[in-house]
Scaffold this motif. Structure first.
Motif, PDB file in Angstrom:
ATOM      1  N   GLY A 158     -56.414 -20.690  18.518  1.00 23.78           N
ATOM      2  CA  GLY A 158     -55.184 -21.323  18.066  1.00 23.78           C
ATOM      3  C   GLY A 158     -55.468 -22.536  17.199  1.00 23.78           C
ATOM      4  O   GLY A 158     -54.770 -22.803  16.216  1.00 23.78           O
ATOM      5  N   SER A 184     -54.278 -22.996  13.347  1.00 17.10           N
ATOM      6  CA  SER A 184     -53.518 -24.193  12.977  1.00 17.10           C
ATOM      7  C   SER A 184     -54.146 -24.904  11.781  1.00 17.10           C
ATOM      8  O   SER A 184     -53.458 -25.314  10.847  1.00 17.10           O
ATOM      9  CB  SER A 184     -53.456 -25.141  14.176  1.00 17.10           C
ATOM     10  N   ARG A 203     -49.704 -25.667  16.599  1.00 18.12           N
ATOM     11  CA  ARG A 203     -50.152 -24.631  17.527  1.00 18.12           C
ATOM     12  C   ARG A 203     -48.960 -24.034  18.270  1.00 18.12           C
ATOM     13  O   ARG A 203     -48.994 -22.869  18.662  1.00 18.12           O
ATOM     14  CB  ARG A 203     -51.170 -25.230  18.494  1.00 18.12           C
ATOM     15  N   ILE A 214     -47.598 -20.992  16.360  1.00 16.35           N
ATOM     16  CA  ILE A 214     -48.441 -19.812  16.185  1.00 16.35           C
ATOM     17  C   ILE A 214     -47.913 -18.620  16.976  1.00 16.35           C
ATOM     18  O   ILE A 214     -47.824 -17.502  16.460  1.00 16.35           O
ATOM     19  CB  ILE A 214     -49.899 -20.129  16.584  1.00 16.35           C
ATOM     20  N   TRP A 215     -47.552 -18.838  18.237  1.00 13.92           N
ATOM     21  CA  TRP A 215     -47.057 -17.735  19.054  1.00 13.92           C
ATOM     22  C   TRP A 215     -45.785 -17.131  18.462  1.00 13.92           C
ATOM     23  O   TRP A 215     -45.582 -15.923  18.513  1.00 13.92           O
ATOM     24  CB  TRP A 215     -46.805 -18.195  20.486  1.00 13.92           C
ATOM     25  N   SER A 238     -55.218 -11.102  23.375  1.00 16.71           N
ATOM     26  CA  SER A 238     -55.314 -12.557  23.505  1.00 16.71           C
ATOM     27  C   SER A 238     -56.194 -12.952  24.687  1.00 16.71           C
ATOM     28  O   SER A 238     -56.297 -12.221  25.676  1.00 16.71           O
ATOM     29  CB  SER A 238     -53.923 -13.172  23.679  1.00 16.71           C
ATOM     30  N   GLY A 263     -58.883 -17.127  21.989  1.00 12.27           N
ATOM     31  CA  GLY A 263     -57.765 -17.010  21.066  1.00 12.27           C
ATOM     32  C   GLY A 263     -57.201 -15.614  20.951  1.00 12.27           C
ATOM     33  O   GLY A 263     -57.055 -14.890  21.941  1.00 12.27           O
TER      34      GLY A 263
END
Length: 329
Positions: free
Chosen positions: A19, A23, A30, A33-34, A49, A54
């Protein structure tokens, strides 16, 4: 932004990306990101994951976004402005709507699904999600309106060549249909906005049944329409075919604009014609006549021989052509 995330994963195949690295590379928090990975999952991408290392892309999606087609795209401007949608009413309608605010020559509008796809003469075009190629090209040529009909032949020739690159031998039914095993595989609809002596823009819509199944067609279409998968019993790569069409279209279109002639396109149209040399029926409103398709003229018209031995030129959009045998519309 989600496609920047996707590009990062595609450039680091089979590798986990933390992550923190995502970023730093993309310039997003961060926490965001999801959200982007979730959006990509909804498109069909699959990720693995691990809290320690990561994320890793483990399966790519069968979607036609720019990231997916660009590795195969060789154009200078066709498709370099690219608008991808999940579901819209019609790509032609979307292109015309966009043209009111921003005329981008060569812009491509493509959707995984159309809910109001249209063919010639107002007919409905069935466009199921992720099973075909439903795209429109926005163009701003310096052409008089009467010349625009010639570009439909360019679209047909581009699709024919793209299929040939994939090892598929098809035919062209003048001026705007691609035929496979005597059934309609692809249709092309060209629309313009303009005045008496000039056009503001034109939109060429191309619809191809790629992995469409028999049950996706309505009962009235099942006998006359088909798909690559239905005829050849395998799934086809929509990404490659989309790019190959755009590559060939730009080549033929630029040649036409540079020379003012359809020579390259006509060679293909004649070679691939399913009509030339055959007896056909021409239908114009409630009138019809039997004739023989003789050639395609330098201006892109269909030259036919009537029963009395005289010749007649058929102009695109003036009539519908129906083969007496096999494919009907």
């Amino acid at each position: 932004m989600k496609y920047k995330v996707l590009e990062l994963f595609k450039n680091n195949k089979d590798q986990y990306i933390s992550g923190e690295d995502i970023s730093k590379n993309i310039g997003v928090s961060r926490a965001s990101i999801w959200k982007y990975i979730k959006a990509l999952k909804e498109e069909g991408y699959e990720f693995e994951s691990s809290t320690k290392v990561g994320y890793k892309l483990i399966k790519e999606a069968d979607v036609l976004n720019y990231i997916e087609i660009s590795p195969y795209l060789k154009t200078k401007y066709i498709g370099r402005s690219y608008y991808h949608f999940d579901t819209i009413d019609s790509t032609n309608s979307k292109a015309k709507e966009a043209a009111k605010d921003n005329l981008i020559n060569g812009a491509v509008f493509i959707s995984e699904e159309q809910v109001s796809g249209r063919g010639r003469l107002g007919r409905t075009w069935i466009s199921p999600k992720h099973k075909g190629i439903w795209l429109s090209i926005l163009l701003t040529p310096d052409l008089p309106p009467l010349e625009v009909s010639k570009t439909t032949l360019i679209g047909s020739a581009a699709v024919y060549l793209a299929l040939k690159e994939l090892g598929i031998e098809s035919s062209i039914k003048w001026p705007n249909d691609i035929i496979l095993n005597n059934k309609k595989l692809c249709g092309i609809l060209t629309e313009i906005s303009g005045e008496m002596n000039n056009i503001n823009y034109m939109v060429m819509g191309i619809g191809i049944n790629v992995n469409t199944l028999k049950e996706d067609f309505s009962e009235d279409l099942k006998p006359i329409a088909t798909s690559l998968k239905r005829e050849l019993k395998e799934d086809f790569n929509r990404k490659k075919l989309t790019s190959y069409i755009l590559n060939n279209f730009e080549d033929l279109y630029d040649d036409f604009l540079a020379t003012g002639k359809l020579n390259k396109t006509l060679d293909i149209s004649r070679e691939a014609s399913i009509l030339i040399g055959k007896e056909i029926q021409c239908i114009n409103r409630d009138k019809s006549f039997i004739c023989k398709a003789e050639d395609i003229t330098e201006d892109g018209e269909l030259l036919v021989i009537l029963n009395d031995g005289s010749y007649k030129k058929i102009i695109s959009g003036e009539v519908s052509i129906r083969g007496l045998y096999g494919y009907v519309e």
